[in-house]
Design a protein around this motif. Sequence first.
Motif, short mmCIF file in Angstrom:
data_model
loop_
_atom_site.label_atom_id
_atom_site.label_comp_id
_atom_site.label_asym_id
_atom_site.label_seq_id
_atom_site.Cartn_x
_atom_site.Cartn_y
_atom_site.Cartn_z
N ASP A 161 33.17 -61.25 -15.16
CA ASP A 161 31.75 -61.44 -14.88
C ASP A 161 31.06 -62.12 -16.05
O ASP A 161 30.25 -63.04 -15.86
N LEU A 162 31.40 -61.71 -17.26
CA LEU A 162 30.83 -62.33 -18.46
C LEU A 162 31.22 -63.80 -18.54
O LEU A 162 30.39 -64.67 -18.84
N ALA A 163 32.49 -64.09 -18.27
CA ALA A 163 32.97 -65.48 -18.31
C ALA A 163 32.26 -66.32 -17.25
O ALA A 163 31.87 -67.47 -17.51
N GLN A 164 32.08 -65.76 -16.06
CA GLN A 164 31.43 -66.50 -14.98
C GLN A 164 29.98 -66.83 -15.34
O GLN A 164 29.51 -67.94 -15.09
N ALA A 193 40.98 -71.69 -16.55
CA ALA A 193 41.06 -71.49 -17.99
C ALA A 193 40.33 -70.23 -18.44
O ALA A 193 40.76 -69.53 -19.37
N ALA A 194 39.21 -69.90 -17.76
CA ALA A 194 38.47 -68.68 -18.09
C ALA A 194 39.28 -67.45 -17.69
O ALA A 194 39.31 -66.44 -18.42
N MET A 195 39.93 -67.51 -16.55
CA MET A 195 40.78 -66.38 -16.12
C MET A 195 41.94 -66.20 -17.09
O MET A 195 42.31 -65.07 -17.44
N ASP A 196 42.51 -67.31 -17.54
CA ASP A 196 43.61 -67.23 -18.50
C ASP A 196 43.14 -66.62 -19.82
O ASP A 196 43.88 -65.86 -20.46
N PHE A 213 33.18 -63.11 -7.47
CA PHE A 213 33.69 -64.15 -8.35
C PHE A 213 33.84 -65.46 -7.57
O PHE A 213 34.45 -65.49 -6.51
N ASN A 214 33.29 -66.52 -8.13
CA ASN A 214 33.35 -67.84 -7.50
C ASN A 214 34.38 -68.68 -8.24
O ASN A 214 34.21 -69.00 -9.42
#
Length: 246
Positions: free
Chosen positions: A61-64, A74-77, A100-101
Amino acid sequence: MPNIRRVSSTPPPLLPQHIDTPDNTQETYFDFTEENYKLVNKILSKYPANYKQSGIIPLLDLAQRQHGGWLPVAAMDKVASIVEAAPSRVYEVASFYTMFNRTKVGKYFIQLCGTTPCMICGSEDIKKTIEKHLGIKNGGTTEDGMFTLLEVECLGACANAPMIQLNDDYYECLTPKTIVELLEACKEGKPPAMGKWGSLPMNGQVSCEGPLGKTSLWEILPPKVDPERFKDGKVDPASVKAHMSY
């Protein structure tokens, strides 16, 4: 069999599989900002060191939020690296939860409820109005990247149907006229502020009171609880109902 990656410039939303786009490949760079790393550490501090994977959802959530409302691979990684999990473990979380989108969405992400209560109260008219006013169809994004429209299932605001979720906020009791007013306010960067209860009925209501206004429950007495009940950080599961004033 060779590993063949499909490439597309405009992937449709909510695909079960990943499709590379120029700004969304495993080679695309992503890292948290210095400020957000403080939040990363705060999130991880809530869990034992050997249970870092418990932080996958809040870290995604923070990354999104940092990445403009959507999650590149890349954010998931990066999240997988932080929680010391296989990337596939993070992918399965991101692909399971609709919060999550995994493809780009507009600055204003409109989730239109089309489930029965909203449908019988006019959600189809609201959808047609949005589509006509913005020139997009369900699942589409405006050319300027300002709006994305997606019809979804029940968002839990049935008493104030029809409604939409706009990013984090609920706008309820909509009519074709008020949805246009809302869209125009967003174009100006001035979406109406949330009401007293954290949502905004667009017909003048404060919450979900009927046409006669509030007629009961004028005073709600809070339950009496011991303010020191959690001071040692421990709760006996057998007494949790008492602690929660049930």
